[in-house]
Design a protein around this motif. Structure first.
Motif, PDB file in Angstrom:
ATOM      1  N   VAL A  67       0.797  -1.192  -0.079  1.00 22.54           N
ATOM      2  CA  VAL A  67       0.027   0.222   0.015  1.00 22.54           C
ATOM      3  C   VAL A  67       0.842   1.198  -0.153  1.00 22.54           C
ATOM      4  O   VAL A  67       0.763   2.148   0.972  1.00 22.54           O
ATOM      5  N   GLN A  68       1.725   1.105  -1.071  1.00 23.65           N
ATOM      6  CA  GLN A  68       2.622   2.581  -0.969  1.00 23.65           C
ATOM      7  C   GLN A  68       2.787   2.382  -2.549  1.00 23.65           C
ATOM      8  O   GLN A  68       2.240   1.978  -3.306  1.00 23.65           O
ATOM      9  N   ASN A  69       3.892   3.491  -3.084  1.00 23.51           N
ATOM     10  CA  ASN A  69       4.322   3.741  -4.375  1.00 23.51           C
ATOM     11  C   ASN A  69       4.882   2.252  -5.032  1.00 23.51           C
ATOM     12  O   ASN A  69       5.575   1.628  -4.176  1.00 23.51           O
ATOM     13  N   PRO A  70       4.502   2.149  -6.346  1.00 22.72           N
ATOM     14  CA  PRO A  70       4.984   0.971  -6.908  1.00 22.72           C
ATOM     15  C   PRO A  70       6.385   1.317  -7.203  1.00 22.72           C
ATOM     16  O   PRO A  70       6.802   2.694  -7.205  1.00 22.72           O
ATOM     17  N   ASP A  97      11.388  -5.086  12.996  1.00 20.70           N
ATOM     18  CA  ASP A  97      11.687  -5.104  11.630  1.00 20.70           C
ATOM     19  C   ASP A  97      10.687  -4.956  10.615  1.00 20.70           C
ATOM     20  O   ASP A  97       9.532  -4.904  11.019  1.00 20.70           O
ATOM     21  N   VAL A  98      10.827  -5.056   9.297  1.00 22.85           N
ATOM     22  CA  VAL A  98       9.899  -5.121   8.386  1.00 22.85           C
ATOM     23  C   VAL A  98       9.249  -6.397   8.510  1.00 22.85           C
ATOM     24  O   VAL A  98       9.562  -7.480   9.126  1.00 22.85           O
ATOM     25  N   ALA A  99       7.710  -6.309   8.605  1.00 23.28           N
ATOM     26  CA  ALA A  99       6.812  -7.439   8.737  1.00 23.28           C
ATOM     27  C   ALA A  99       6.978  -8.533   8.008  1.00 23.28           C
ATOM     28  O   ALA A  99       6.688  -9.614   8.330  1.00 23.28           O
ATOM     29  N   TYR A 100       7.544  -8.519   6.444  1.00 21.63           N
ATOM     30  CA  TYR A 100       7.344  -9.389   5.620  1.00 21.63           C
ATOM     31  C   TYR A 100       8.641 -10.127   5.558  1.00 21.63           C
ATOM     32  O   TYR A 100       9.736  -9.606   5.795  1.00 21.63           O
ATOM     33  N   ASN A 101       8.607 -11.354   5.050  1.00 21.06           N
ATOM     34  CA  ASN A 101       9.746 -12.327   4.950  1.00 21.06           C
ATOM     35  C   ASN A 101      10.481 -11.770   3.610  1.00 21.06           C
ATOM     36  O   ASN A 101      11.599 -11.692   3.612  1.00 21.06           O
ATOM     37  N   PHE A 102       9.554 -11.520   2.577  1.00 25.00           N
ATOM     38  CA  PHE A 102      10.098 -10.980   1.553  1.00 25.00           C
ATOM     39  C   PHE A 102       9.180 -10.007   0.591  1.00 25.00           C
ATOM     40  O   PHE A 102       8.130  -9.975   1.183  1.00 25.00           O
ATOM     41  N   LEU A 103       9.915  -9.164  -0.287  1.00 22.69           N
ATOM     42  CA  LEU A 103       9.181  -7.890  -0.696  1.00 22.69           C
ATOM     43  C   LEU A 103       9.558  -8.239  -2.285  1.00 22.69           C
ATOM     44  O   LEU A 103      10.650  -8.408  -2.660  1.00 22.69           O
ATOM     45  N   ILE A 104       8.687  -7.987  -3.265  1.00 26.80           N
ATOM     46  CA  ILE A 104       8.776  -8.008  -4.480  1.00 26.80           C
ATOM     47  C   ILE A 104       8.482  -6.594  -5.284  1.00 26.80           C
ATOM     48  O   ILE A 104       7.374  -6.173  -5.165  1.00 26.80           O
ATOM     49  N   GLY A 105       9.312  -6.101  -6.273  1.00 28.03           N
ATOM     50  CA  GLY A 105       9.159  -5.141  -6.936  1.00 28.03           C
ATOM     51  C   GLY A 105       8.882  -5.223  -8.170  1.00 28.03           C
ATOM     52  O   GLY A 105       9.008  -6.375  -8.705  1.00 28.03           O
ATOM     53  N   GLU A 106       8.408  -4.325  -9.092  1.00 26.80           N
ATOM     54  CA  GLU A 106       8.164  -4.525 -10.651  1.00 26.80           C
ATOM     55  C   GLU A 106       9.437  -4.225 -11.341  1.00 26.80           C
ATOM     56  O   GLU A 106       9.429  -4.417 -12.425  1.00 26.80           O
ATOM     57  N   ASP A 107      10.475  -4.341 -10.525  1.00 28.70           N
ATOM     58  CA  ASP A 107      12.001  -4.406 -11.169  1.00 28.70           C
ATOM     59  C   ASP A 107      12.246  -5.894 -11.208  1.00 28.70           C
ATOM     60  O   ASP A 107      13.258  -6.233 -12.027  1.00 28.70           O
ATOM     61  N   GLY A 108      11.301  -6.781 -10.927  1.00 27.66           N
ATOM     62  CA  GLY A 108      11.580  -8.106 -10.895  1.00 27.66           C
ATOM     63  C   GLY A 108      12.603  -8.757  -9.849  1.00 27.66           C
ATOM     64  O   GLY A 108      12.999  -9.975 -10.125  1.00 27.66           O
ATOM     65  N   GLN A 144      -6.251  -1.643  -8.118  1.00 30.74           N
ATOM     66  CA  GLN A 144      -6.726  -1.258  -9.367  1.00 30.74           C
ATOM     67  C   GLN A 144      -6.114  -2.064 -10.853  1.00 30.74           C
ATOM     68  O   GLN A 144      -6.736  -2.173 -11.696  1.00 30.74           O
ATOM     69  N   ARG A 145      -5.020  -2.545 -10.343  1.00 29.80           N
ATOM     70  CA  ARG A 145      -4.277  -3.357 -11.447  1.00 29.80           C
ATOM     71  C   ARG A 145      -3.326  -4.346 -10.783  1.00 29.80           C
ATOM     72  O   ARG A 145      -3.157  -4.397  -9.499  1.00 29.80           O
ATOM     73  N   SER A 146      -2.821  -5.221 -11.420  1.00 28.24           N
ATOM     74  CA  SER A 146      -2.024  -6.434 -11.124  1.00 28.24           C
ATOM     75  C   SER A 146      -0.476  -5.972 -11.101  1.00 28.24           C
ATOM     76  O   SER A 146      -0.167  -5.330 -12.148  1.00 28.24           O
ATOM     77  N   PRO A 147       0.397  -6.469 -10.383  1.00 29.25           N
ATOM     78  CA  PRO A 147       1.793  -6.162 -10.680  1.00 29.25           C
ATOM     79  C   PRO A 147       2.136  -6.607 -11.931  1.00 29.25           C
ATOM     80  O   PRO A 147       1.567  -7.599 -12.711  1.00 29.25           O
ATOM     81  N   ASN A 148       3.422  -6.233 -12.548  1.00 30.87           N
ATOM     82  CA  ASN A 148       3.835  -6.510 -13.836  1.00 30.87           C
ATOM     83  C   ASN A 148       4.268  -7.910 -14.038  1.00 30.87           C
ATOM     84  O   ASN A 148       4.521  -8.584 -12.941  1.00 30.87           O
ATOM     85  N   GLU A 149       4.556  -8.688 -15.276  1.00 28.20           N
ATOM     86  CA  GLU A 149       4.983 -10.000 -15.417  1.00 28.20           C
ATOM     87  C   GLU A 149       6.353  -9.919 -14.657  1.00 28.20           C
ATOM     88  O   GLU A 149       6.443 -11.360 -14.005  1.00 28.20           O
ATOM     89  N   ALA A 150       7.239  -8.960 -14.556  1.00 27.72           N
ATOM     90  CA  ALA A 150       8.488  -9.296 -13.953  1.00 27.72           C
ATOM     91  C   ALA A 150       8.386  -9.534 -12.402  1.00 27.72           C
ATOM     92  O   ALA A 150       9.014 -10.526 -11.925  1.00 27.72           O
ATOM     93  N   ALA A 151       7.388  -9.012 -11.925  1.00 27.72           N
ATOM     94  CA  ALA A 151       6.950  -9.185 -10.337  1.00 27.72           C
ATOM     95  C   ALA A 151       6.447 -10.831 -10.405  1.00 27.72           C
ATOM     96  O   ALA A 151       6.775 -11.556  -9.230  1.00 27.72           O
TER      97      ALA A 151
END
Length: 186
Positions: free
Chosen positions: A54-57, A83-94, A127-134
């Motif tokens: 829930v922030q900037n892509p 710490d950060v709550a998640y085990n991993f995060l994935i960007g649209e940089d792939g 409103q949209r899905s992450p890109n194919e790389a993500a």
């Protein structure tokens, strides 16, 4: 000699699997020191919880590293988590950004933190899905996690909204993962 051959085979298999995605460690994305010590249960994680931040892509490594640092700052200072709550995060940089990693309990989903991997797509996806790389990075991370023994081969994947009364990870993501054979709606 046999031990060396086995080690070389294992390293070769790991490097081939890692070729599918690139892991950015906390030191590489500029993490602050964490103060977490709770490991996951001794059993392999049975669940994968998909979330969005829930922030900037982000579409470049520099943007994504900045967004991961923003998530960590929010979780450390406003939420007062270790710490950060998640085990991993994935960007649209792939790329896959390591949060708490494979062996540490997250703070992403009450009742599931100690028996799941929480994986967050960086951005807001209502409103949209992450890109194919993500999406490719997610699939590769899951395959790799099973291959190296950090995720049960019979894992179930769920949207955060399947378990908690939240919008995360957004309907476009929920719709996509609901097509996966190991999807489970709670």
């Amino acid at each position: 000699m046999v031990k060396q051959e086995i080690l070389l085979l294992v390293l070769s298999a790991l490097s081939q699997a890692m070729g599918c995605f690139q892991l950015i460690t906390p030191s590489k994305w500029g993490a602050k020191p964490a103060n977490c010590s709770a490991p996951l249960k001794d059993l392999l994680p049975e669940y994968v919880i998909i979330i969005h931040t829930v922030q900037n892509p982000c579409k470049t490594p520099a943007e994504c590293a900045r967004e991961v640092r923003n998530v960590q700052d929010y979780h450390l200072h406003l939420k007062e988590w270790c710490d950060v709550a998640y085990n991993f995060l994935i960007g649209e940089d792939g790329l896959v950004y390591e949060g708490r990693g494979w062996r540490s309990e997250g703070s992403h989903t009450y009742g599931y933190n100690d028996l799941s991997l929480g994986i967050a797509f960086i951005g807001t996806f209502t409103q949209r899905s992450p890109n194919e790389a993500a999406w490719k990075a997610l699939k590769c991370l899951l395959d790799f996690s099973v291959k190296i023994g950090y995720l049960s081969p019979d894992y179930l994947i769920m949207a955060h909204s399947d378990i908690s009364d939240v919008v995360s990870p957004g309907e476009p993501i929920r719709s996509e993962i609901s097509k996966w054979p190991n999807y489970r709606h709670n």
